[in-house]
Design a protein around this motif. Structure first.
Motif, PDB file in Angstrom:
ATOM      1  N   ALA A 110      91.593  46.909 -43.705  1.00 39.86           N
ATOM      2  CA  ALA A 110      90.481  46.231 -44.375  1.00 39.86           C
ATOM      3  C   ALA A 110      90.960  44.914 -44.984  1.00 39.86           C
ATOM      4  CB  ALA A 110      89.876  47.135 -45.449  1.00 39.86           C
ATOM      5  N   MET A 111      92.141  44.922 -45.614  1.00 36.17           N
ATOM      6  CA  MET A 111      92.697  43.704 -46.192  1.00 36.17           C
ATOM      7  C   MET A 111      92.978  42.676 -45.102  1.00 36.17           C
ATOM      8  SD  MET A 111      96.401  43.084 -47.963  1.00 36.17           S
ATOM      9  CE  MET A 111      97.093  43.532 -46.378  1.00 36.17           C
ATOM     10  N   LEU A 112      93.636  43.096 -44.025  1.00 37.67           N
ATOM     11  CA  LEU A 112      93.963  42.171 -42.943  1.00 37.67           C
ATOM     12  C   LEU A 112      92.698  41.622 -42.291  1.00 37.67           C
ATOM     13  CD1 LEU A 112      96.992  44.064 -41.346  1.00 37.67           C
ATOM     14  CD2 LEU A 112      97.058  42.059 -42.857  1.00 37.67           C
ATOM     15  N   GLY A 113      91.701  42.462 -42.115  1.00 32.03           N
ATOM     16  CA  GLY A 113      90.425  42.001 -41.568  1.00 32.03           C
ATOM     17  C   GLY A 113      89.761  40.985 -42.480  1.00 32.03           C
ATOM     18  N   GLY A 114      89.850  41.215 -43.776  1.00 34.02           N
ATOM     19  CA  GLY A 114      89.314  40.258 -44.739  1.00 34.02           C
ATOM     20  C   GLY A 114      90.030  38.925 -44.671  1.00 34.02           C
ATOM     21  N   MET A 115      91.340  38.968 -44.480  1.00 33.98           N
ATOM     22  CA  MET A 115      92.110  37.725 -44.347  1.00 33.98           C
ATOM     23  C   MET A 115      91.693  36.958 -43.093  1.00 33.98           C
ATOM     24  SD  MET A 115      95.918  38.937 -45.446  1.00 33.98           S
ATOM     25  CE  MET A 115      96.473  38.678 -47.112  1.00 33.98           C
ATOM     26  N   MET A 116      91.489  37.682 -42.004  1.00 32.69           N
ATOM     27  CA  MET A 116      91.066  37.019 -40.772  1.00 32.69           C
ATOM     28  C   MET A 116      89.683  36.404 -40.946  1.00 32.69           C
ATOM     29  SD  MET A 116      93.618  36.981 -38.866  1.00 32.69           S
ATOM     30  CE  MET A 116      92.937  36.379 -37.323  1.00 32.69           C
ATOM     31  N   ALA A 117      88.787  37.114 -41.601  1.00 36.64           N
ATOM     32  CA  ALA A 117      87.445  36.570 -41.827  1.00 36.64           C
ATOM     33  C   ALA A 117      87.505  35.345 -42.740  1.00 36.64           C
ATOM     34  CB  ALA A 117      86.533  37.641 -42.429  1.00 36.64           C
ATOM     35  N   ALA A 118      88.269  35.433 -43.827  1.00 32.28           N
ATOM     36  CA  ALA A 118      88.361  34.322 -44.777  1.00 32.28           C
ATOM     37  C   ALA A 118      89.010  33.091 -44.168  1.00 32.28           C
ATOM     38  CB  ALA A 118      89.132  34.762 -46.019  1.00 32.28           C
ATOM     39  N   GLN A 153      88.736  32.245 -41.021  1.00 31.52           N
ATOM     40  CA  GLN A 153      87.982  31.934 -39.801  1.00 31.52           C
ATOM     41  C   GLN A 153      88.814  32.250 -38.548  1.00 31.52           C
ATOM     42  OE1 GLN A 153      87.135  27.852 -40.924  1.00 31.52           O
ATOM     43  NE2 GLN A 153      85.143  28.442 -41.767  1.00 31.52           N
ATOM     44  N   GLY A 154      89.559  33.358 -38.635  1.00 35.66           N
ATOM     45  CA  GLY A 154      90.357  33.836 -37.512  1.00 35.66           C
ATOM     46  C   GLY A 154      91.660  33.107 -37.281  1.00 35.66           C
ATOM     47  N   ARG A 192      93.917  28.354 -41.835  1.00 38.79           N
ATOM     48  CA  ARG A 192      93.046  27.245 -42.197  1.00 38.79           C
ATOM     49  C   ARG A 192      91.599  27.752 -42.226  1.00 38.79           C
ATOM     50  NH1 ARG A 192      94.667  27.048 -37.328  1.00 38.79           N
ATOM     51  NH2 ARG A 192      93.264  26.822 -35.582  1.00 38.79           N
ATOM     52  N   ARG A 193      90.828  27.079 -42.985  1.00 37.17           N
ATOM     53  CA  ARG A 193      89.391  27.340 -43.045  1.00 37.17           C
ATOM     54  C   ARG A 193      88.754  26.025 -43.438  1.00 37.17           C
ATOM     55  NH1 ARG A 193      88.424  27.400 -48.402  1.00 37.17           N
ATOM     56  NH2 ARG A 193      90.023  28.248 -49.766  1.00 37.17           N
ATOM     57  N   GLU A 194      87.465  25.975 -43.408  1.00 41.59           N
ATOM     58  CA  GLU A 194      86.783  24.741 -43.760  1.00 41.59           C
ATOM     59  C   GLU A 194      87.217  24.276 -45.148  1.00 41.59           C
ATOM     60  OE1 GLU A 194      82.218  23.307 -44.390  1.00 41.59           O
ATOM     61  OE2 GLU A 194      82.628  24.745 -42.791  1.00 41.59           O
ATOM     62  N   GLY A 195      87.792  23.092 -45.199  1.00 35.82           N
ATOM     63  CA  GLY A 195      88.178  22.495 -46.469  1.00 35.82           C
ATOM     64  C   GLY A 195      89.520  22.902 -47.036  1.00 35.82           C
ATOM     65  N   ALA A 196      90.280  23.766 -46.340  1.00 37.93           N
ATOM     66  CA  ALA A 196      91.572  24.209 -46.893  1.00 37.93           C
ATOM     67  C   ALA A 196      92.507  24.666 -45.788  1.00 37.93           C
ATOM     68  CB  ALA A 196      91.360  25.343 -47.889  1.00 37.93           C
ATOM     69  N   ASP A 229     101.300  30.017 -55.553  1.00 42.52           N
ATOM     70  CA  ASP A 229     100.129  29.338 -56.111  1.00 42.52           C
ATOM     71  C   ASP A 229      99.262  28.745 -55.009  1.00 42.52           C
ATOM     72  OD1 ASP A 229     100.883  29.991 -58.709  1.00 42.52           O
ATOM     73  OD2 ASP A 229     101.851  28.058 -59.081  1.00 42.52           O
ATOM     74  N   ALA A 230      99.889  28.137 -54.007  1.00 39.26           N
ATOM     75  CA  ALA A 230      99.133  27.560 -52.889  1.00 39.26           C
ATOM     76  C   ALA A 230      98.464  28.656 -52.072  1.00 39.26           C
ATOM     77  CB  ALA A 230     100.060  26.713 -52.008  1.00 39.26           C
ATOM     78  N   GLU A 231      99.141  29.783 -51.874  1.00 42.81           N
ATOM     79  CA  GLU A 231      98.528  30.877 -51.136  1.00 42.81           C
ATOM     80  C   GLU A 231      97.332  31.440 -51.917  1.00 42.81           C
ATOM     81  OE1 GLU A 231      99.335  35.067 -48.825  1.00 42.81           O
ATOM     82  OE2 GLU A 231     101.035  34.149 -49.877  1.00 42.81           O
ATOM     83  N   ASP A 232      97.495  31.604 -53.226  1.00 43.52           N
ATOM     84  CA  ASP A 232      96.382  32.087 -54.052  1.00 43.52           C
ATOM     85  C   ASP A 232      95.191  31.131 -53.972  1.00 43.52           C
ATOM     86  OD1 ASP A 232      97.764  34.345 -54.891  1.00 43.52           O
ATOM     87  OD2 ASP A 232      98.393  33.445 -56.797  1.00 43.52           O
TER      88      ASP A 232
END
Length: 131
Positions: A54-62, A64-65, A91-95, A123-126
């Protein structure tokens, strides 16, 4: 034993890189305890297959794969413990984030039973994952 554990860790990281979740699941103990660092929405202790996936899936969703371990620099074993020097990015939109890390795996009977992760810039990962 150390050499076999390093081989299992290598197989785990290669399966992660290939996106072979069935193989990843086969290498993780059903009762794995995963220690995710930091102060973000994924931080904390995750227990068992379901919680880890569930955590890993959330990371992939956040991300954007895009979240990936893109390099395995070194694997070092000491008995039932293997340390892996890696590089990961997302990466994701804006980050975006891109940094080195160390994953420490404890193995028992050919399975990964516990995992600790360390980031070069927590800190950057957070900031990337958010709260």
């Amino acid at each position: 034993m150390t050499g076999k554990n390093v081989d299992i860790a290598r197989e785990y990281f290669q399966a992660v890189q290939k996106g072979d979740l069935a193989r990843v699941g086969g290498l993780l103990d059903e009762e794995i305890v995963w220690h995710q660092p930091g102060a973000n929405r994924f931080s904390g202790e995750h227990k068992g297959h379901d919680a880890v996936f569930a955590m890993l899936g959330g990371m992939m969703a956040a991300s954007q794969g895009s979240f990936a371990i893109d390099a395995i620099h070194a694997l070092m074993g000491n008995g039932d413990t293997v340390a892996a020097s890696i590089h990961f990015a997302g990466r994701r939109e804006g980050a975006s984030m891109s940094m080195d890390g160390v994953d420490v795996l404890r193995l028992q009977d050919g399975k990964i039973v516990e995992m600790w992760l360390f980031s070069a810039d927590q800190d950057a990962e957070d900031a990337f994952w958010g709260e």
